[in-house]
Design an enzyme around this catalytic site. Sequence first.
Site, PDB file in Angstrom:
ATOM      1  CG  ASP A   1      -1.809   1.213   1.294  1.00 59.00           C
ATOM      2  OD1 ASP A   1      -2.937   1.102   0.765  1.00 59.00           O
ATOM      3  OD2 ASP A   1      -1.407   2.268   1.829  1.00 59.00           O
TER       4      ASP A   1
ATOM      5  CG  HIS B   1      -4.608   9.826   0.337  1.00 61.68           C
ATOM      6  ND1 HIS B   1      -3.285   9.728   0.005  1.00 61.68           N
ATOM      7  CD2 HIS B   1      -4.656   9.412   1.623  1.00 61.68           C
ATOM      8  CE1 HIS B   1      -2.586   9.285   1.034  1.00 61.68           C
ATOM      9  NE2 HIS B   1      -3.400   9.091   2.026  1.00 61.68           N
TER      10      HIS B   1
ATOM     11  CE1 TYR C   1       0.783   7.832   2.453  1.00 64.98           C
ATOM     12  CE2 TYR C   1       1.170   5.552   1.849  1.00 64.98           C
ATOM     13  CZ  TYR C   1       0.380   6.513   2.439  1.00 64.98           C
ATOM     14  OH  TYR C   1      -0.805   6.144   3.034  1.00 64.98           O
TER      15      TYR C   1
ATOM     16  CE  LYS D   1      -3.623   4.740   0.567  1.00 70.07           C
ATOM     17  NZ  LYS D   1      -2.208   4.587   0.867  1.00 70.07           N
TER      18      LYS D   1
HETATM   19  N1  LIG Z   1      -5.209   6.395   3.678  1.00 73.66           N
HETATM   20  C1  LIG Z   1      -4.641   7.103   4.630  1.00 73.66           C
HETATM   21  O1  LIG Z   1      -4.964   8.281   4.852  1.00 73.66           O
HETATM   22  C2  LIG Z   1      -3.598   6.453   5.478  1.00 73.66           C
HETATM   23  C3  LIG Z   1      -3.206   7.059   6.680  1.00 73.66           C
HETATM   24  C4  LIG Z   1      -2.253   6.389   7.463  1.00 73.66           C
HETATM   25  C5  LIG Z   1      -1.733   5.175   7.046  1.00 73.66           C
HETATM   26  N2  LIG Z   1      -2.110   4.631   5.857  1.00 73.66           N
HETATM   27  C6  LIG Z   1      -1.532   3.349   5.372  1.00 73.66           C
HETATM   28  O2  LIG Z   1      -1.536   2.398   6.432  1.00 73.66           O
HETATM   29  C7  LIG Z   1      -0.203   1.944   6.680  1.00 73.66           C
HETATM   30  C8  LIG Z   1      -0.010   1.589   8.141  1.00 73.66           C
HETATM   31  O3  LIG Z   1      -0.314   2.669   8.991  1.00 73.66           O
HETATM   32  P1  LIG Z   1       0.793   3.567   9.733  1.00 73.66           P
HETATM   33  O4  LIG Z   1       2.062   3.530   8.984  1.00 73.66           O
HETATM   34  O5  LIG Z   1       0.152   4.882   9.973  1.00 73.66           O
HETATM   35  O6  LIG Z   1       0.948   2.940  11.153  1.00 73.66           O
HETATM   36  P2  LIG Z   1       1.022   1.484  11.833  1.00 73.66           P
HETATM   37  O7  LIG Z   1       1.197   0.415  10.838  1.00 73.66           O
HETATM   38  O8  LIG Z   1      -0.120   1.434  12.766  1.00 73.66           O
HETATM   39  O9  LIG Z   1       2.329   1.639  12.715  1.00 73.66           O
HETATM   40  C9  LIG Z   1       3.593   1.865  12.163  1.00 73.66           C
HETATM   41  C10 LIG Z   1       4.534   2.177  13.311  1.00 73.66           C
HETATM   42  O10 LIG Z   1       4.622   1.059  14.197  1.00 73.66           O
HETATM   43  C11 LIG Z   1       5.974   0.592  14.258  1.00 73.66           C
HETATM   44  N3  LIG Z   1       5.907  -0.879  14.237  1.00 73.66           N
HETATM   45  C12 LIG Z   1       5.758  -1.690  13.176  1.00 73.66           C
HETATM   46  N4  LIG Z   1       5.728  -2.973  13.537  1.00 73.66           N
HETATM   47  C13 LIG Z   1       5.857  -2.991  14.879  1.00 73.66           C
HETATM   48  C14 LIG Z   1       5.909  -4.031  15.820  1.00 73.66           C
HETATM   49  N5  LIG Z   1       5.815  -5.315  15.451  1.00 73.66           N
HETATM   50  N6  LIG Z   1       6.056  -3.703  17.134  1.00 73.66           N
HETATM   51  C15 LIG Z   1       6.155  -2.411  17.514  1.00 73.66           C
HETATM   52  N7  LIG Z   1       6.113  -1.373  16.657  1.00 73.66           N
HETATM   53  C16 LIG Z   1       5.961  -1.663  15.337  1.00 73.66           C
HETATM   54  C17 LIG Z   1       6.666   1.170  13.053  1.00 73.66           C
HETATM   55  O11 LIG Z   1       8.026   1.417  13.296  1.00 73.66           O
HETATM   56  P3  LIG Z   1       9.202   0.791  12.356  1.00 73.66           P
HETATM   57  O12 LIG Z   1       8.902   1.154  10.943  1.00 73.66           O
HETATM   58  O13 LIG Z   1      10.421   1.457  12.908  1.00 73.66           O
HETATM   59  O14 LIG Z   1       9.175  -0.687  12.622  1.00 73.66           O
HETATM   60  C18 LIG Z   1       5.921   2.500  12.865  1.00 73.66           C
HETATM   61  O15 LIG Z   1       6.447   3.481  13.723  1.00 73.66           O
HETATM   62  C19 LIG Z   1       0.642   3.140   6.201  1.00 73.66           C
HETATM   63  O16 LIG Z   1       1.994   2.811   6.051  1.00 73.66           O
HETATM   64  C20 LIG Z   1      -0.079   3.503   4.934  1.00 73.66           C
HETATM   65  O17 LIG Z   1       0.252   2.597   3.910  1.00 73.66           O
HETATM   66  C21 LIG Z   1      -3.049   5.244   5.075  1.00 73.66           C
END
Ligand SMILES: NC(=O)c1ccc[n+]([C@@H]2O[C@H](COP(=O)([O-])OP(=O)(O)OC[C@H]3O[C@@H](n4cnc5c(N)ncnc54)[C@H](OP(=O)(O)O)[C@@H]3O)[C@@H](O)[C@H]2O)c1
Length: 276
Positions: A50, A113, A55, A80
């Site tokens: 994704d 988005h 990004y 997106k």
């Molecule tokens: N459509 C939208 O508006 C929107 C908004 C937000 C996100 N998204 C999508 O959703 C994806 C995921 O959401 P997100 O990136 O916001 O947050 P997330 O997946 O909830 O959390 C990512 C964070 O958690 C850490 N992490 C990952 N695995 C872990 C584990 N096993 N234990 C502890 N910490 C861990 C990562 O650090 P490290 O990288 O250092 O491991 C990073 O800081 C995004 O990357 C994006 O593709 C979309």
Amino acid sequence: MNLKALTQSVILNNGVSMPIFGLGVWKTKSGKECTDAVLAALEAGYRHIDTAKIYGNEEDVGKAIRESGIPRNEIFVTTKLWNADQGKGKSRKALEGSLKSLGMDYVDLYLVHFPVASKRSDSWRELEKAYHDKLSRSIGVSNYTIRHLNELLRDAQITPAVNQVEFHPFLNQKDLLETCKKNKIQLEAYSPLAHGQKTNDPQIAAIAKKYGKTPAQILIRWSIEQNIVVIPKSVKKERILENSQVFDFKISPEDMGILSELDENFRTCWDPTDVD
Ligand SMILES: NC(=O)c1ccc[n+]([C@@H]2O[C@H](COP(=O)([O-])OP(=O)(O)OC[C@H]3O[C@@H](n4cnc5c(N)ncnc54)[C@H](OP(=O)(O)O)[C@@H]3O)[C@@H](O)[C@H]2O)c1
């Protein structure tokens, strides 16, 4: 590598199969950090990535997929439409630009988005045309509330296949999930780890201990138990692997109940509730 489990899929309302689990790359730095993360994920068996224009790493995602040697049609790629590209005459061009950056002829899912006021309806019409022209195998939205979905459904020719929103036990949007189910829109959970801010929560830790799993694995499995697509992000190889090891256990209905009571309207990302 547990490829079979990792390609467990949901079928979207247009018949397209979408892996229920994937890698998110928001805040993954363009360049080596991104290509390494995507390659590590593909090696671990992920078949769903994704990304988004905003990004700034579409090129890296495309490069890593090519380098992996895995056939393009075995990997589900989402990107997106960014807010600045919304509206008549712009949205299709933005998709063409993303395809160029990715080095691909099509994406599997193209999402609006964010529900930008006064532009989102025109954007959707352009996405519908792009879908008919096969630039994307499915189209959907992101950050749409019930009100935004109802507005879209009133004049859309194509029902969005997906609504990608922030979703985890601390932001358990039950009414939105019900609305999506009723309209055959697949809910996709972003920030499933609450951006890493809830992995130390004591109740999550207690349930994790009971199953011999990590807090992150419990948070991810909570979505999968509900047939919700989930896309945790990590740039660390060991966490990319850890996050994928969620297909060898089930959370009991009783513990799902406990997790579902943790809702506290906790948002780590933007709140679209008040967008006109
Ligand atoms: N459509 C939208 O508006 C929107 C908004 C937000 C996100 N998204 C999508 O959703 C994806 C995921 O959401 P997100 O990136 O916001 O947050 P997330 O997946 O909830 O959390 C990512 C964070 O958690 C850490 N992490 C990952 N695995 C872990 C584990 N096993 N234990 C502890 N910490 C861990 C990562 O650090 P490290 O990288 O250092 O491991 C990073 O800081 C995004 O990357 C994006 O593709 C979309």
